[in-house]
Design a protein around this motif. Sequence first.
Motif, PDB file in Angstrom:
ATOM      1  N   TYR A 291      -2.687  -9.259  26.690  1.00 30.11           N
ATOM      2  CA  TYR A 291      -3.072  -9.471  25.301  1.00 30.11           C
ATOM      3  C   TYR A 291      -2.554  -8.311  24.452  1.00 30.11           C
ATOM      4  CZ  TYR A 291      -6.779  -6.103  26.314  1.00 30.11           C
ATOM      5  OH  TYR A 291      -7.465  -4.987  26.687  1.00 30.11           O
ATOM      6  N   ASN A 292      -2.373  -8.571  23.176  1.00 32.01           N
ATOM      7  CA  ASN A 292      -1.942  -7.583  22.182  1.00 32.01           C
ATOM      8  C   ASN A 292      -3.144  -7.278  21.298  1.00 32.01           C
ATOM      9  OD1 ASN A 292      -0.806  -6.066  20.176  1.00 32.01           O
ATOM     10  ND2 ASN A 292       0.968  -7.396  19.861  1.00 32.01           N
ATOM     11  N   ASP A 293      -3.754  -6.099  21.498  1.00 33.87           N
ATOM     12  CA  ASP A 293      -4.982  -5.798  20.791  1.00 33.87           C
ATOM     13  C   ASP A 293      -4.759  -5.428  19.324  1.00 33.87           C
ATOM     14  OD1 ASP A 293      -3.793  -3.392  21.132  1.00 33.87           O
ATOM     15  OD2 ASP A 293      -5.459  -2.427  22.170  1.00 33.87           O
ATOM     16  N   GLU A 297      -8.779  -9.439  18.434  1.00 34.77           N
ATOM     17  CA  GLU A 297      -9.875  -8.673  19.018  1.00 34.77           C
ATOM     18  C   GLU A 297     -11.011  -9.641  19.342  1.00 34.77           C
ATOM     19  OE1 GLU A 297     -12.221  -7.285  14.958  1.00 34.77           O
ATOM     20  OE2 GLU A 297     -11.090  -5.808  16.144  1.00 34.77           O
ATOM     21  N   PRO A 298     -11.717  -9.392  20.477  1.00 32.93           N
ATOM     22  CA  PRO A 298     -12.824 -10.281  20.838  1.00 32.93           C
ATOM     23  C   PRO A 298     -14.007 -10.085  19.899  1.00 32.93           C
ATOM     24  CG  PRO A 298     -12.725  -8.448  22.360  1.00 32.93           C
ATOM     25  CD  PRO A 298     -11.520  -8.323  21.473  1.00 32.93           C
ATOM     26  N   ASP A 302     -15.584  -7.266  24.031  1.00 32.46           N
ATOM     27  CA  ASP A 302     -15.206  -7.166  25.442  1.00 32.46           C
ATOM     28  C   ASP A 302     -13.990  -8.048  25.668  1.00 32.46           C
ATOM     29  OD1 ASP A 302     -14.994  -6.872  28.129  1.00 32.46           O
ATOM     30  OD2 ASP A 302     -16.885  -7.885  28.646  1.00 32.46           O
ATOM     31  N   TYR A 303     -12.895  -7.439  26.159  1.00 33.77           N
ATOM     32  CA  TYR A 303     -11.656  -8.191  26.361  1.00 33.77           C
ATOM     33  C   TYR A 303     -11.660  -9.001  27.674  1.00 33.77           C
ATOM     34  CZ  TYR A 303      -9.216  -6.110  22.392  1.00 33.77           C
ATOM     35  OH  TYR A 303      -8.832  -5.754  21.135  1.00 33.77           O
ATOM     36  N   GLN A 304     -12.707  -8.910  28.490  1.00 35.08           N
ATOM     37  CA  GLN A 304     -12.780  -9.681  29.729  1.00 35.08           C
ATOM     38  C   GLN A 304     -12.875 -11.170  29.392  1.00 35.08           C
ATOM     39  OE1 GLN A 304     -12.671  -8.309  32.805  1.00 35.08           O
ATOM     40  NE2 GLN A 304     -12.692 -10.327  33.769  1.00 35.08           N
ATOM     41  N   LEU A 305     -11.992 -11.978  30.046  1.00 37.81           N
ATOM     42  CA  LEU A 305     -11.985 -13.407  29.762  1.00 37.81           C
ATOM     43  C   LEU A 305     -13.200 -14.080  30.385  1.00 37.81           C
ATOM     44  CD1 LEU A 305      -8.228 -14.383  30.270  1.00 37.81           C
ATOM     45  CD2 LEU A 305      -9.460 -14.107  28.131  1.00 37.81           C
ATOM     46  N   LYS A 309     -14.777 -18.049  25.495  1.00 35.57           N
ATOM     47  CA  LYS A 309     -14.542 -16.747  24.848  1.00 35.57           C
ATOM     48  C   LYS A 309     -13.948 -16.964  23.448  1.00 35.57           C
ATOM     49  CE  LYS A 309     -14.276 -12.176  25.391  1.00 35.57           C
ATOM     50  NZ  LYS A 309     -15.378 -11.328  25.858  1.00 35.57           N
ATOM     51  N   PHE A 311     -12.004 -15.150  20.160  1.00 36.43           N
ATOM     52  CA  PHE A 311     -11.248 -13.995  19.667  1.00 36.43           C
ATOM     53  C   PHE A 311     -11.050 -14.138  18.153  1.00 36.43           C
ATOM     54  CE2 PHE A 311     -10.236 -14.007  24.119  1.00 36.43           C
ATOM     55  CZ  PHE A 311     -10.091 -12.672  24.449  1.00 36.43           C
ATOM     56  N   ILE A 324      -1.972 -13.644  23.393  1.00 36.20           N
ATOM     57  CA  ILE A 324      -2.507 -13.714  24.757  1.00 36.20           C
ATOM     58  C   ILE A 324      -1.651 -14.678  25.551  1.00 36.20           C
ATOM     59  CG2 ILE A 324      -4.463 -14.343  26.230  1.00 36.20           C
ATOM     60  CD1 ILE A 324      -6.329 -13.660  24.009  1.00 36.20           C
TER      61      ILE A 324
END
Length: 397
Positions: A291-293, A297-298, A302-305, A309, A311, A324
């Motif tokens: 992913y490109n933050d 952004e979530p 938390d970026y955990q899938l 989820k 974003f 992503i």
Amino acid sequence: TDDRNYAIKSTPVPDVPGIPKPNRELLSDIAQKKATAMQDEIDDQLAECDYNSVARRMIHDGIVLGTGVIKSPVLRRSVSKRYTINDVMGMKVSKMEIKEEIKPGAEVVSPWHFFPDESANKIEQAENVFERHPMNRKELRDLCKIPGFSHEAVEAILSSNPPDRLTGLFDEAREQQRDGEQQSAGRYEVWEFQGCLPKSDATALGIKSESDAEDMRLVVWFCDGHVLKAVEYPYDDGDLPYSVWCWEEDDYSIFGYGLPYRVRHSQRVANAAWRLLMDNAAIVSIPPMVYNDTDIEPVDGDYQLAAGKVFRWVKGMGSDKPPIFPIQIPMQADLLFSIVDRAVQLVEMESGVPDIAQQEGPSPEVGRTATGASLLFNSASAPLRRLVKQFDDRVTK
């Protein structure tokens, strides 16, 4: 199974007191009648003590733990009920009669509670045996119903509470924790000793003998410093009442090896391959993501899938790559399944129990004819027949 696993027959030239050996026909006829009568008597005793059920539990211990122990004969209290018809003032009245008897029986001894003479390689060589009986208050009180046990000693033990826990790895493994405190085991540790003791010890226990031997064979039950029972060994042959059967015998110990121990390495291979298969399926179903933050952004930080989820799109994408995208992982199911199959084949080789003996025919075509099926089953049961004969030698005789 519940079929009889033994038979009693006369020898080719039997020895019957009072009948001369030259009269072989009469000898054989009388001997066979005696053998049949003894077989009926044994059948009756084994049926009343539920021997088949006891033997199955012992065989289970022998296969799983490596050592199965059966104890016989032991004294068992038998209660029988029957109705009789009585004539009371011209009327037929049925009355129930309760009859209590002490009869011979058999029982399974857990290998965890069985402590034979460590210098012996076979139970026949053992000079003594300690057996542990974890008992609750009811079981301890029931000992008073069997001849030879001291009522005073039982009452003295029951006047105290049982220990919080019993000793031994088996009991420690069974302990359960609740609210951070150890639960009380609620059982008394009763010990039974069978073997030789010096004559001075027998005298101290109140046993007198006219024999000149320095040692005496005794049976002693004790618990918490109290002697519950102390008698001279009741059997003339001097053999201990324990029979031991092992799935795989150890030349240097009474205890043997079980089937799980025999196939432990292949079992680990199968477990590892199956775990890898599950992990591979999980990572293929939910692959790693790049992913490109700076672009997304979530919402929860938390970026955990995870399923569902969400974003937030931060700004426009500045490259040809999406914000992503997954990393494709190949599925290795065929390779891992082949490892599991190979481990199963190794289990069959190491255990001596082929799949046909496990009710899974490898090739249905072979069993379509009576001859083919007979050859297949005879070949498959050869290793098991050796274990059955070993059971006959160690237990049934």
